[in-house]
Design a protein around this motif. Structure first.
Motif, PDB file in Angstrom:
ATOM      1  N   ILE A  22       0.737  -1.170   0.026  1.00 51.61           N
ATOM      2  CA  ILE A  22       0.113  -0.060  -0.091  1.00 51.61           C
ATOM      3  C   ILE A  22       0.803   1.312  -0.039  1.00 51.61           C
ATOM      4  O   ILE A  22       1.690   1.450   0.843  1.00 51.61           O
ATOM      5  CB  ILE A  22      -0.952   0.069   1.197  1.00 51.61           C
ATOM      6  N   ASN A  23       0.738   1.910  -0.977  1.00 56.53           N
ATOM      7  CA  ASN A  23       1.554   3.094  -1.202  1.00 56.53           C
ATOM      8  C   ASN A  23       0.848   4.562  -0.442  1.00 56.53           C
ATOM      9  O   ASN A  23      -0.187   4.701  -0.533  1.00 56.53           O
ATOM     10  CB  ASN A  23       1.479   3.544  -2.707  1.00 56.53           C
ATOM     11  N   VAL A  24       1.935   4.905   0.435  1.00 52.50           N
ATOM     12  CA  VAL A  24       1.435   6.157   1.407  1.00 52.50           C
ATOM     13  C   VAL A  24       1.924   7.243   0.566  1.00 52.50           C
ATOM     14  O   VAL A  24       3.199   7.458   0.103  1.00 52.50           O
ATOM     15  CB  VAL A  24       1.943   5.818   2.695  1.00 52.50           C
ATOM     16  N   ASP A  25       0.982   8.352   0.685  1.00 55.01           N
ATOM     17  CA  ASP A  25       1.670   9.491  -0.035  1.00 55.01           C
ATOM     18  C   ASP A  25       1.857  10.505   0.949  1.00 55.01           C
ATOM     19  O   ASP A  25       3.300  10.592   1.702  1.00 55.01           O
ATOM     20  CB  ASP A  25       0.416   9.931  -0.771  1.00 55.01           C
ATOM     21  N   MET A  26       1.079  11.403   1.476  1.00 56.07           N
ATOM     22  CA  MET A  26       1.644  12.473   2.652  1.00 56.07           C
ATOM     23  C   MET A  26       1.303  11.791   4.026  1.00 56.07           C
ATOM     24  O   MET A  26       0.698  11.170   4.320  1.00 56.07           O
ATOM     25  CB  MET A  26       0.554  13.699   2.446  1.00 56.07           C
ATOM     26  N   ILE A  27       2.336  12.288   4.761  1.00 53.62           N
ATOM     27  CA  ILE A  27       2.466  11.913   6.344  1.00 53.62           C
ATOM     28  C   ILE A  27       2.270  12.896   7.200  1.00 53.62           C
ATOM     29  O   ILE A  27       3.157  13.973   6.903  1.00 53.62           O
ATOM     30  CB  ILE A  27       3.442  10.909   6.423  1.00 53.62           C
ATOM     31  N   LEU A  28       1.574  12.917   8.178  1.00 52.02           N
ATOM     32  CA  LEU A  28       1.595  13.943   9.271  1.00 52.02           C
ATOM     33  C   LEU A  28       1.680  13.279  10.684  1.00 52.02           C
ATOM     34  O   LEU A  28       0.715  12.486  10.760  1.00 52.02           O
ATOM     35  CB  LEU A  28       0.409  14.988   9.096  1.00 52.02           C
ATOM     36  N   GLN A  29       2.685  13.564  11.533  1.00 51.42           N
ATOM     37  CA  GLN A  29       2.594  13.367  13.089  1.00 51.42           C
ATOM     38  C   GLN A  29       2.435  14.281  13.820  1.00 51.42           C
ATOM     39  O   GLN A  29       3.104  15.632  13.681  1.00 51.42           O
ATOM     40  CB  GLN A  29       3.846  12.384  13.225  1.00 51.42           C
ATOM     41  N   LYS A  31       0.004  10.089  20.452  1.00 53.21           N
ATOM     42  CA  LYS A  31       0.358  10.890  19.439  1.00 53.21           C
ATOM     43  C   LYS A  31      -0.904  10.458  18.241  1.00 53.21           C
ATOM     44  O   LYS A  31      -1.080   9.350  18.319  1.00 53.21           O
ATOM     45  CB  LYS A  31       1.748  10.849  19.014  1.00 53.21           C
ATOM     46  N   ASP A  32      -0.901  11.211  17.260  1.00 53.34           N
ATOM     47  CA  ASP A  32      -1.559  10.809  16.239  1.00 53.34           C
ATOM     48  C   ASP A  32      -0.772  10.794  14.938  1.00 53.34           C
ATOM     49  O   ASP A  32       0.041  11.534  14.727  1.00 53.34           O
ATOM     50  CB  ASP A  32      -2.754  11.821  15.853  1.00 53.34           C
ATOM     51  N   ILE A  33      -1.133   9.972  14.077  1.00 50.76           N
ATOM     52  CA  ILE A  33      -0.347   9.887  12.851  1.00 50.76           C
ATOM     53  C   ILE A  33      -1.559   9.766  11.681  1.00 50.76           C
ATOM     54  O   ILE A  33      -2.443   8.915  11.809  1.00 50.76           O
ATOM     55  CB  ILE A  33       0.616   8.595  12.714  1.00 50.76           C
ATOM     56  N   SER A  34      -1.357  10.713  10.757  1.00 48.05           N
ATOM     57  CA  SER A  34      -2.392  10.775   9.853  1.00 48.05           C
ATOM     58  C   SER A  34      -1.527  10.607   8.418  1.00 48.05           C
ATOM     59  O   SER A  34      -0.433  11.052   8.346  1.00 48.05           O
ATOM     60  CB  SER A  34      -2.769  11.969   9.702  1.00 48.05           C
ATOM     61  N   PHE A  35      -2.163  10.061   7.454  1.00 44.86           N
ATOM     62  CA  PHE A  35      -1.619   9.797   6.150  1.00 44.86           C
ATOM     63  C   PHE A  35      -2.548   9.672   4.938  1.00 44.86           C
ATOM     64  O   PHE A  35      -3.690   9.471   5.191  1.00 44.86           O
ATOM     65  CB  PHE A  35      -0.696   8.561   6.014  1.00 44.86           C
ATOM     66  N   VAL A  57     -10.308  28.793   2.808  1.00 43.96           N
ATOM     67  CA  VAL A  57     -10.225  27.289   2.759  1.00 43.96           C
ATOM     68  C   VAL A  57      -8.991  26.635   3.688  1.00 43.96           C
ATOM     69  O   VAL A  57      -7.932  27.130   3.870  1.00 43.96           O
ATOM     70  CB  VAL A  57      -9.570  26.848   1.187  1.00 43.96           C
ATOM     71  N   ASN A  58      -9.472  25.737   4.605  1.00 46.14           N
ATOM     72  CA  ASN A  58      -8.376  25.081   5.796  1.00 46.14           C
ATOM     73  C   ASN A  58      -7.750  24.266   4.903  1.00 46.14           C
ATOM     74  O   ASN A  58      -8.054  23.534   4.080  1.00 46.14           O
ATOM     75  CB  ASN A  58      -9.478  24.687   6.516  1.00 46.14           C
ATOM     76  N   ILE A  59      -6.322  24.105   5.504  1.00 43.70           N
ATOM     77  CA  ILE A  59      -5.335  23.310   4.968  1.00 43.70           C
ATOM     78  C   ILE A  59      -5.386  22.174   6.203  1.00 43.70           C
ATOM     79  O   ILE A  59      -5.029  22.365   7.287  1.00 43.70           O
ATOM     80  CB  ILE A  59      -4.067  23.925   4.799  1.00 43.70           C
ATOM     81  N   SER A  60      -5.383  20.924   5.719  1.00 38.98           N
ATOM     82  CA  SER A  60      -5.302  19.838   6.866  1.00 38.98           C
ATOM     83  C   SER A  60      -3.697  19.193   6.811  1.00 38.98           C
ATOM     84  O   SER A  60      -3.379  18.491   7.598  1.00 38.98           O
ATOM     85  CB  SER A  60      -6.444  18.645   6.491  1.00 38.98           C
ATOM     86  N   MET A  61      -3.114  19.034   5.671  1.00 40.56           N
ATOM     87  CA  MET A  61      -1.702  18.618   5.585  1.00 40.56           C
ATOM     88  C   MET A  61      -0.933  19.538   4.517  1.00 40.56           C
ATOM     89  O   MET A  61      -1.549  19.957   3.649  1.00 40.56           O
ATOM     90  CB  MET A  61      -1.716  17.104   4.972  1.00 40.56           C
TER      91      MET A  61
END
Ligand code: ADP
Ligand code: ASP
Ligand code: MG
Length: 402
Positions: A286-293, A301-305, A366-370
């Motif tokens: 599974i290819n992951v693109d953007m990542i945010l921790q 902690k939270d990890i979003s991708f 417009v809000n930016i989430s990552m």
């Protein structure tokens, strides 16, 4: 001169357009050039085939899907050969098996490994126009494969490289590469020239005018491309190594709605968590693109991708399997997100480009989430419903319009 000419689905969408393409190819042939034509399936026929398959079996086998989808291109090349025949010009259509175009075994997303030149060379020597199916290949077990949606561009560039063609022309339904999708941004402006690197970023980030792997190949083998319209004689866009001009601060804006954000909330804030999470996804391809921790707080902690939409459910399933429920609080999935990117080689030497983009988004609320960046791009993740307004605002901000 040996010229590879590729025509997309709209360009061969009906009888009249097939004859239009035939005439354009014959024009070059009559000048004495060797002409290799690469075609996509007619109009929306690939989409229609997918629809038919899923209607019969919602979970179709990947092998049979490729078997089915490769028929689309075979229809176009044979009809084109019939049209050229009707115009009295010697020609032959060839599918990937007949050429042969060897690919990896990965159905739906195979990679070209090698193209045999002999058959095409032979036919050209007999002064025929050679018409080749785009998008398809053959694996080492003689199964038919496809190169991924939009893959006919890649077939054309690979053929141009293999045959050492003097020109590779990609004909489509717009006049060239624009500063943004001209169907989404009214003031989008056609670019005369763009570098491989910028085009590669734009096409990877959602500018569907070229398959990104075609640009990758063009750069690797130094194949200069021109993208232009099959419906008029306007000059198109040249894609090459160095444009020789002053670098554009921002040369284009791209949008990709095919993204899903997955947030894993309340993970333990300790070493190895990110490794285990992304290792599990990698093992399942599974290819992951953007990542945010997030910054850890109270030991968690939270990890979003983000991942492509069609693998989002698989990604969540992998996580649930590898992360016992005791190790996190919840997994949240949001499909209605889109990636908005600006690309420009001049960014490397000009500070403040990202800030200007963020300002443009702020101005329209417009809000930016990552956020993610490279040397020549800035990408933000936003709510999908704001794509149009955000894209236009960013496009205006960098004065990309005429
Ligand atoms: P083809 O069937 O000829 O391969 P595609 O539909 O794959 O055509 O690609 C052409 C389309 O790409 C255009 O109709 C346009 O809407 C879209 N597009 C997206 N971004 C851009 C861009 N930056 N410049 C030009 N076209 C773009
Ligand atoms: N027919 C294929 C598709 O629709 C390949 C292409 O058009 O390039 O994705
Ligand atoms: Mg295309």
């Amino acid at each position: 001169m040996l010229i590879v000419k590729k025509f997309g689905g709209t360009s061969v969408g009906n009888k009249e357009r097939i004859f239009n393409v035939a005439r354009r190819c014959i024009e070059d042939y009559k000048k004495g050039h060797d002409v290799v034509v690469v075609l996509s399936a007619m109009g929306k026929s690939t989409d229609e085939l997918i629809y038919k398959a899923k209607d019969i079996n919602p979970n179709p086998s990947k092998r049979e899907m490729d078997m089915l989808l490769t028929t689309g291109e075979q229809v176009s090349v044979s009809l084109m050969a019939l049209a050229m025949g009707a115009l009295g010009v010697p020609c032959i259509s060839l599918n990937a098996f007949q050429v042969a175009m060897h690919t990896t075994h990965r159905y739906g997303n195979a990679r070209l490994k090698r193209i045999d030149n002999d058959r095409i060379r032979n036919e050209l020597e007999q002064r025929k126009i050679v018409i080749v199916t785009g998008f398809q290949g053959v694996d080492k077990y003689d199964n038919l494969t496809t190169l991924g949606r939009g893959g006919s561009d890649t077939t054309a560039v690979a053929l141009a490289a293999a045959l050492h063609a003097d020109a590779c022309e990609i004909y489509t339904d717009v006049d060239g590469v624009y500063t943004a999708d001209p169907r989404l941004v009214k003031g989008a402006r056609k670019l005369d020239v763009i570098t491989y690197d910028e085009m590669l970023e734009l096409s990877t980030l959602g500018a569907g005018v070229l398959h990104n792997r075609s640009v990758e190949l063009a750069k690797k083998y130094g194949v200069q491309l021109v993208v232009r319209s099959s419906l008029n004689e306007n000059e198109g866009t040249i894609i090459k190594e160095d444009t020789g001009m002053e670098k554009m601060l921002v040369s284009g804006v791209a949008v990709d709605k095919n993204a899903t954000r997955i947030a894993v909330i309340g993970l333990k804030d300790e070493p190895g968590v990110a490794f285990r999470l992304f290792d599990a996804l990698a093992k399942y391809n599974i290819n992951v693109d953007m990542i945010l921790q997030s910054v850890g707080r109270d030991g968690t902690k939270d990890i979003s991708f983000t991942v492509e939409e069609d693998v989002a459910d698989d990604a969540a399933a992998v996580l649930e399997k590898h992360f016992p429920k005791s190790q996190y609080k919840e997994i949240k999935m949001k499909r209605e997100v889109a990636k908005l990117s600006i690309v420009g080689a001049g960014m490397q030497t000009n500070p403040g480009v990202a800030a200007s983009m963020f300002e443009a988004l702020y101005n329209v609320g417009v809000n930016i989430s990552m956020i993610s960046t490279s040397e020549i791009r800035v990408t933000v993740l936003i709510d999908e419903k704001y794509v149009d307004v955000a894209m236009n605002a960013v496009h205006d901000k960098f004065s990309l319009a005429d």
